[in-house]
Design a protein around this motif. Structure first.
Motif, short mmCIF file in Angstrom:
data_model
loop_
_atom_site.label_atom_id
_atom_site.label_comp_id
_atom_site.label_asym_id
_atom_site.label_seq_id
_atom_site.Cartn_x
_atom_site.Cartn_y
_atom_site.Cartn_z
N TRP C 374 0.83 -1.19 0.00
CA TRP C 374 0.00 0.00 0.00
C TRP C 374 0.87 1.26 0.00
CZ3 TRP C 374 -4.38 1.20 -1.66
CH2 TRP C 374 -5.07 2.33 -1.21
N MET C 375 1.96 1.21 0.80
CA MET C 375 2.85 2.38 0.85
C MET C 375 3.48 2.62 -0.53
SD MET C 375 4.63 1.71 4.51
CE MET C 375 5.62 3.16 4.64
N ILE C 376 3.84 1.52 -1.21
CA ILE C 376 4.46 1.70 -2.53
C ILE C 376 3.45 2.25 -3.53
CG2 ILE C 376 5.59 0.47 -4.42
CD1 ILE C 376 6.79 -1.38 -2.32
N VAL C 377 2.19 1.73 -3.45
CA VAL C 377 1.15 2.25 -4.34
C VAL C 377 0.95 3.74 -4.09
CG1 VAL C 377 -1.31 2.18 -4.85
CG2 VAL C 377 -0.04 0.06 -4.61
N LEU C 378 0.86 4.12 -2.81
CA LEU C 378 0.68 5.54 -2.48
C LEU C 378 1.85 6.36 -2.99
CD1 LEU C 378 -0.84 5.60 1.11
CD2 LEU C 378 -1.97 5.87 -1.10
N GLY C 379 3.08 5.79 -2.82
CA GLY C 379 4.28 6.50 -3.27
C GLY C 379 4.22 6.73 -4.78
N ALA C 380 3.77 5.70 -5.51
CA ALA C 380 3.69 5.83 -6.96
C ALA C 380 2.66 6.90 -7.34
CB ALA C 380 3.32 4.49 -7.59
N LEU C 381 1.52 6.90 -6.62
CA LEU C 381 0.50 7.91 -6.92
C LEU C 381 1.02 9.30 -6.61
CD1 LEU C 381 -2.74 6.18 -5.59
CD2 LEU C 381 -2.06 6.58 -7.96
N GLU C 382 1.72 9.43 -5.48
CA GLU C 382 2.23 10.72 -5.08
C GLU C 382 3.22 11.27 -6.11
OE1 GLU C 382 4.15 11.43 -1.04
OE2 GLU C 382 2.17 10.59 -0.62
N ALA C 383 4.02 10.31 -6.67
CA ALA C 383 5.00 10.73 -7.67
C ALA C 383 4.33 10.99 -9.01
CB ALA C 383 6.09 9.66 -7.82
N GLY C 384 3.02 10.85 -9.07
CA GLY C 384 2.32 11.09 -10.32
C GLY C 384 2.43 9.95 -11.31
N ARG C 385 2.93 8.78 -10.84
CA ARG C 385 3.08 7.64 -11.76
C ARG C 385 1.91 6.68 -11.53
NH1 ARG C 385 8.63 8.38 -13.28
NH2 ARG C 385 8.10 6.90 -14.90
N TRP C 386 0.69 7.13 -11.83
CA TRP C 386 -0.46 6.28 -11.49
C TRP C 386 -0.48 5.02 -12.34
CZ3 TRP C 386 -3.74 5.52 -15.53
CH2 TRP C 386 -3.66 6.45 -16.58
N GLY C 387 0.16 5.04 -13.53
CA GLY C 387 0.21 3.83 -14.34
C GLY C 387 0.90 2.69 -13.59
N PHE C 388 1.94 3.04 -12.84
CA PHE C 388 2.65 2.00 -12.10
C PHE C 388 1.82 1.49 -10.93
CE2 PHE C 388 5.99 4.17 -14.36
CZ PHE C 388 6.67 3.10 -14.90
N ALA C 389 1.03 2.39 -10.34
CA ALA C 389 0.13 1.94 -9.26
C ALA C 389 -0.87 0.91 -9.81
CB ALA C 389 -0.60 3.14 -8.67
N VAL C 390 -1.37 1.18 -11.02
CA VAL C 390 -2.30 0.23 -11.63
C VAL C 390 -1.60 -1.10 -11.87
CG1 VAL C 390 -3.67 -0.23 -13.70
CG2 VAL C 390 -3.70 2.04 -12.66
N MET C 391 -0.33 -1.02 -12.34
CA MET C 391 0.42 -2.26 -12.59
C MET C 391 0.58 -3.08 -11.31
SD MET C 391 3.58 -1.77 -15.10
CE MET C 391 3.58 -0.48 -16.29
N ILE C 392 0.83 -2.40 -10.20
CA ILE C 392 0.99 -3.12 -8.93
C ILE C 392 -0.31 -3.85 -8.59
CG2 ILE C 392 1.41 -2.87 -6.46
CD1 ILE C 392 3.12 -0.43 -7.12
#
Lengths: 77, 99, 456, 225
Positions: C374-392
Motif C-alpha cells: 500500500w505504501m508503494i502504491v501511495l508513493g507511486a500515486l504521489e510521484a504522479g506515476r499512477w500507471g505504475f500503481a495500476v500495474m501493482i
C-alpha cells in the motif's frame, strides 16, 4: 624498460587468457590457466605487491590447478 | 665472487636457448621432454647460481642456492615422471625409420 | 551507542557453524537450532536498542574510515527475520531425508546466516562484499543439498550467475575506492566526485550486481530452478532471505537516485513478468519462486518511489514467503512427491496456514503483505506515476489467481489413485509454519507503528 | 553459450570498463584520493617494522580477513555436502620408485618451508593463506604419487573437524582476547607486545593450518566423489 616489461607481461596475460577460453581440451585449459596465473603473479610482483604475487603463485597457479586436474581426471574417466 | 655470476649466467642463457630450439625442432615427445629437462635443470640451475654469486655474501644467496638444489632434484624427477607416463600411455618413441 | 553484541551478532552463528562438524549427526540439528535462537535473541535486543539510537561498532578500535565499522540501522532490522526463518527451517528439515540436518548441512545454514548478519550490519563496502560472498557460497551449497534431479545443474547455474554478480560488485567497489580513497559507506557518500564515467560505472555496476543477486526480471533465469529444486526448508531461506540481500545492497548503494527511472521500469517489468510466469506453473514450488520474482519487482519499483515502503515490504515478504515454502514442503513431504493434488483434504491445518500465507502474499489487509504494498502504491500515486500503481494492483490480481488456484488444487482435487492416505504434517513442521503464518498476519495488524518505526 | 553472443557480451562489458579506466586518475600520481586519504594514514601510523600488508590484513581490516577465511571454510563444507555420494577413491597406479623416493625426500622440507611462509608473514611477504596453499599442495602431491589413502593418513584423524575450522576459530579467539585486552573486538593490544605478537602468530597459524586442511580435504572430497 619497466613500462616495456609491463606491456610484455600484459600481452602474454591476455594471450594466455584467450588461449584458456579457446582450449578444447580441459586439461590443456587447466595448464594454460596455471600459465595465466604465473603471468599475473609476475605482474603483481612488478607492480610492487609481493604478498599478492605469492598468493597468486601458491593458490592460483598451485592448488587451483591441482584441484582442476583432480576433477578432470575423475570426470573424463 | 660476483664476477663468477657472468659465466654462469651465460651458461644458463645458452642452455635455455638450446633447449628452446630443441623443444621446437626435435621430432617426438621423448626427445622434446629431454630438451625441456635440460632447460629446467641446467639452464635454470645456472641462472640461480649466477644470481647467488651476484648477491654474495648474504642471506639471499643461500636461499638461491637452496632453490638451485631443489631445481636439480625436481627437474629431472618431473621429466622422468612425464616420460614414464607417456610410455605407459603407449606413446611410441621416434626411430630412424620414421620420416 | 556501541555494544559488543553487534559483532557477536555475526560471530555467534559463524562460530556455531564452524563447530558443527565436530559434532555427531544426532546433535547437529539441536545445536543449530539453539545457536540460531541465541542469534535471534541478539537481533531482537539490538532492534530494541535501535528505538533510541543507531548502534555502531568500530572493529579493532580503529575509528572509521580507517577501520571497519559495523552499524545497526533500520535496514539491519532484517536480522530479525533472518534469524527467525533460519531457526525455524532447521527443525522443519529434521523430517526430510535430504541432507539439510547433517552436520555439513547445518554448518552451511549457520555460516550462511552469519554471512547475512555480516551483510546487513556492514557499514563498509569491502566488508559488505566479503559477507556477500560468505552468504552466496553458502546459498550455492544449500541448493546443492537437494536430492532432486537437476539440483546439481541448478546450483551450478546459480553459482555462475552469482559469481558474475559478485565480480561486477567487486570491480565497482574497487572503482569507488579509487575515486574516493575510502571504503566506509558514509565516508564514500561524502567524498563522491560530482560525475564522470568512472562514477557512473561504479554505481551502475553495483546496481547491476545487486539486481542480479535479487533476481530481477531479465536477470532472474537462475532463480526458479534453484529455488524450486532446493529442499523446502532451504527454499524458505533462499526465497525469503537471500534474494532480499540484493535489495539491501541496492539500498546501500550511494547515488542510487540517478537510477530511479531505470529501477521503476525494471521493477514494473519484473512485477508483471513474475506474476505471469507464476500463473502458468503447474508445480507449487515453481509458482512460489516466480511469485518471488514478482515481489522483488515490486520492491525494486518501490525503491524508486517510496524507500520506506520497500523496506517494510522486504521484511514482510521474508516471513510470508518462508511460511508458504514451508507449507509447500509439508504438502510435498506428505504426498511423497511433487504431485500434491488433494493432500490438503487430510491436512486442514497446513492448508489453512497456506491460505493465510497466500492472502498475505497477495496483500489483502490486515495482513503484513498489505502495509508495504500500500505504501508503494501511495508513493507511486504521489510521484504522479499512477500507471505504475495500476500495474501493482494488476500484479496483485494475477498473484491472487495463482494462489487461489493452488488452494483449490491442494484442498479440492482428488488425490491420485496410487497414493496412500495422507495425514496432517508432523508437529516439527506445523509449528514453524504456524509461527510464520501468524506473524505474517500479526505484523500487518501492527503495521502502522511498524512502518513508522522503519521510516524513522 | 553462443560464441558470438559471448564475444558481444564481453565487448559490451569491456569497452565501458576500459573507457572508465582511461578516465581514472593516472596510476601513481600522488595527489589522488587513493593516496591522500585512508592509505596515507596506514603508511604513516602503521607499524614501523614488519609487513604493512599483514598489519592491514590482520589489524585494520581484520574483520574482512575473518570473512575471507570463513568463505574458504564454507567453500569446503559446501563441497562436502555435494560430494556426499561416496565411492572409495581409486588406489594410485604403482608409483615410479624414483618419483616416490624424491617426493619422500622433499616432503619434510616443503612442510618446513610452508610453516616458514606462514610465520614469516609478519615480517616479510607471506602469511597464513600462502603457507596453507603450500602445505595443502604438499598433501595433494603426496596423494597424486601414493594415492588418496596415503594423503588421508597425513592428516590428523580425530582432530580434523576441529583443525579444519582453525582459521575462523583463531580469529574468534583473537577477537575475544583482543576485546578483553583493548575493549574492542579484534583489537590488538599494542601496549602488551608479547600478547600482541602471540595473537598475530596464533591467527596466522590458524589460517595456515586450517587452510591447509581445507585444501587437503577439498582434494580428498573430489577424489572420493
Amino acid at each position: 624498460m619497466s613500462e616495456l616489461f609491463d606491456v610484455v607481461l600484459l600481452t602474454l596475460l591476455i594471450l594466455t587468457a584467450l588461449a584458456v577460453a579457446r582450449a578444447r581440451d580441459l586439461a590443456a585449459a587447466a595448464i594454460l590457466f596455471a600459465a595465466y596465473s604465473l603471468m599475473l603473479c609476475l605482474l603483481w610482483l612488478h607492480r610492487g605487491a609481493p604478498d599478492v604475487a605469492l598468493t597468486e603463485a601458491a593458490v592460483g597457479a598451485g592448488v587451483t590447478t591441482l584441484l582442476f586436474l583432480v576433477v578432470i581426471a575423475r570426470t573424463s574417466r | 665472487m660476483s664476477l663468477l655470476a657472468i659465466p654462469f649466467g651465460l651458461i644458463g642463457a645458452f642452455f635455455f636457448l638450446a633447449a628452446t630450439i630443441g623443444l621446437l625442432r626435435l621430432p617426438d615427445f621423448y626427445s622434446r621432454a629431454h630438451a625441456a629437462a635440460k632447460c629446467d635443470t641446467v639452464g635454470a640451475g645456472s641462472i640461480l647460481l649466477a644470481l647467488a654469486f651476484a648477491l654474495c655474501p648474504g642471506l639471499a644467496s643461500f636461499q638461491l642456492l637452496g632453490l638451485a638444489i631443489l631445481i636439480l632434484i625436481a627437474g629431472p624427477t618431473a621429466s622422468h615422471a612425464l616420460a614414464r607416463a607417456a610410455d605407459r600411455r603407449g606413446v611410441a618413441p621416434w626411430t630412424t625409420d620414421d620420416p | 551507542m556501541t555494544t559488543h553484541w553487534l559483532p557477536a551478532l555475526v560471530a555467534i552463528p559463524i562460530a556455531g557453524g564452524v563447530l558443527v562438524p565436530t559434532m555427531s549427526r544426532r546433535w547437529a540439528p539441536a545445536w543449530g537450532f539453539g545457536v540460531l535462537i541465541a542469534t535471534l535473541g541478539v537481533a531482537l535486543f539490538l532492534t530494541g536498542l535501535l528505538r533510541e539510537d543507531t548502534v555502531s561498532y568500530a572493529v579493532g578500535g580503529w575509528p572509521p574510515p580507517y577501520g571497519i565499522e559495523l552499524r545497526f540501522d533500520v535496514l539491519s532490522t532484517f536480522a530479525v527475520p533472518i534469524a527467525l526463518v533460519a531457526a525455524l527451517a532447521v527443525p522443519f528439515a529434521t523430517h526430510s531425508n535430504e541432507p539439510v540436518t547433517t552436520p555439513e548441512g547445518v554448518a552451511v545454514i549457520l555460516v550462511g546466516t552469519g554471512g547475512m548478519m555480516g551483510f546487513v550490519v556492514a557499514a563498509d563496502f569491502f566488508t559488505l562484499f566479503v559477507f556477500l560472498e560468505v552468504l552466496s557460497i553458502s546459498a550455492y551449497g544449500m541448493v546443492a543439498m537437494s536430492e532432486e534431479r537437476g539440483a546439481g545443474l541448478a546450483a551450478f547455474r546459480y553459482l555462475l550467475m552469482g559469481t558474475v554478480a559478485s565480480i561486477v560488485i567487486l570491480l565497482s567497489v574497487g572503482l569507488l575506492y579509487t575515486l574516493t580513497g575510502s571504503l566506509n559507506m558514509a565516508d564514500v557518500g561524502q567524498r563522491l566526485p560530482d560525475g564522470g564515467l568512472p562514477l557512473h560505472l561504479a554505481i551502475g555496476g553495483l546496481a547491476a550486481g545487486f539486481l542480479l543477486k535479487a533476481a530481477v526480471f531479465p536477470l532472474h533465469v537462475w532463480l526458479p530452478d534453484a529455488h524450486a529444486t532446493a529442499p523446502s526448508a532451504v527454499s524458505a531461506i533462499l526465497s525469503g532471505l537471500i534474494v532480499k540481500m540484493g535489495i539491501i545492497g541496492l539500498l546501500r548503494t550511494p547515488g542510487l537516485e540517478h537510477l530511479h527511472e531505470l529501477l521503476i521500469w525494471v521493477g514494473a517489468a519484473s512485477l508483471l513478468a513474475g506474476a505471469l510466469f507464476a500463473l502458468v506453473q503447474d508445480d507449487l514450488k515453481r509458482m512460489l519462486a516466480y511469485s518471488t520474482v514478482s515481489n522483488i519487482g515490486l520492491v525494486v519499483l518501490g525503491l524508486a518511489v517510496d524507500r520506506t515502503g520497500a523496506t517494510v515490504h522486504i521484511l514482510n515478504h521474508a516471513i510470508i514467503k518462508a511460511s508458504l515454502f514451508l507449507a509447500a514442503g509439508a504438502f510435498i513431504h506428505r504426498a511423497g512427491s511433487r504431485r500434491i493434488e488433494g493432500t490438503g483434504r487430510s491436512m486442514p491445518l497446513t492448508t489453512s496456514a497456506f491460505a493465510v500465507g497466500g492472502i498475505a502474499a497477495i496483500g489483502i489487509p490486515p495482513t503484513g503483505g498489505f502495509t508495504g504494498k500500500w505504501m508503494i502504491v501511495l508513493g507511486a500515486l504521489e510521484a504522479g506515476r499512477w500507471g505504475f500503481a495500476v500495474m501493482i494492483l494488476l500484479g496483485a490480481v494475477i498473484l491472487a489467481l495463482c494462489y487461489a488456484r493452488f488452494v483449490v488444487v491442494v484442498a479440492f482435487r482428488p488425490s491420485p489413485a496410487d497414493r496412500e492416505g495422507t495425514s496432517e504434517a508432523p508437529l516439527v513442521m506445523l509449528v514453524p509454519i504456524f509461527v510464520l503464518a501468524a506473524l505474517s498476519v500479526g505484523v500487518g495488524i501492527i503495521g502502522g507503528p511498524f512502518a513508522a518505526f522503519v521510516g524513522k | 553459450m553462443n560464441p558470438r553472443l559471448a564475444a558481444a557480451f564481453v565487448t559490451g562489458l569491456a569497452v565501458p570498463m576500459l573507457a572508465a579506466m582511461a578516465a581514472l586518475p593516472r596510476h601513481g600520481s600522488p595527489d589522488q584520493p587513493i593516496h591522500t586519504h585512508v592509505a596515507r594514514e596506514y603508511i604513516e601510523s602503521g607499524p614501523e617494522t614488519g609487513n604493512l600488508v599483514t598489519a592491514i590484513l590482520l589489524d585494520y581490516r581484520g574483520m574482512d580477513t575473518f570473512g575471507e577465511v570463513v568463505v574458504i571454510f564454507v567453500g569446503l563444507v559446501a563441497v562436502l555436502v555435494l560430494a556426499r555420494h561416496r565411492e572409495p577413491a581409486l588406489p594410485a597406479a604403482s608409483p615410479s620408485p624414483i618419483v616416490a623416493f624424491i617426493v619422500r625426500l622433499v616432503t619434510p622440507f616443503i612442510a618446513l618451508f610452508g610453516f616458514h611462509v606462514i610465520l614469516s608473514g609478519l615480517e616479510v611477504p607471506g602469511g597464513g593463506l600462502q603457507g596453507a596453499a603450500i602445505l595443502g599442495g604438499l598433501v595433494i602431491l603426496n596423494g597424486f604419487v601414493f594415492g588418496p589413502q596415503h594423503a588421508r593418513s597425513l592428516l590428523p584423524g580425530r582432530l580434523l573437524p576441529w583443525l579444519q575450522g582453525a582459521g575462523p576459530l583463531a580469529f574468534l579467539a583473537a577477537g575475544i582476547v583482543g576485546g578483553i585486552a583493548t575493549g574492542f573486538a579484534l583489537g590488538y593490544p599494542t601496549h602488551l607486545p608479547l600478547l600482541h605478537e602471540a595473537m598475530l602468530m596464533g591467527v596466522e597459524l590458524g589460517i595456515g593450518i586450517g587452510g591447509a586442511l581445507i585444501f587437503s580435504r577439498l582434494y580428498l572430497a573430489l577424489e572420493d566423489a
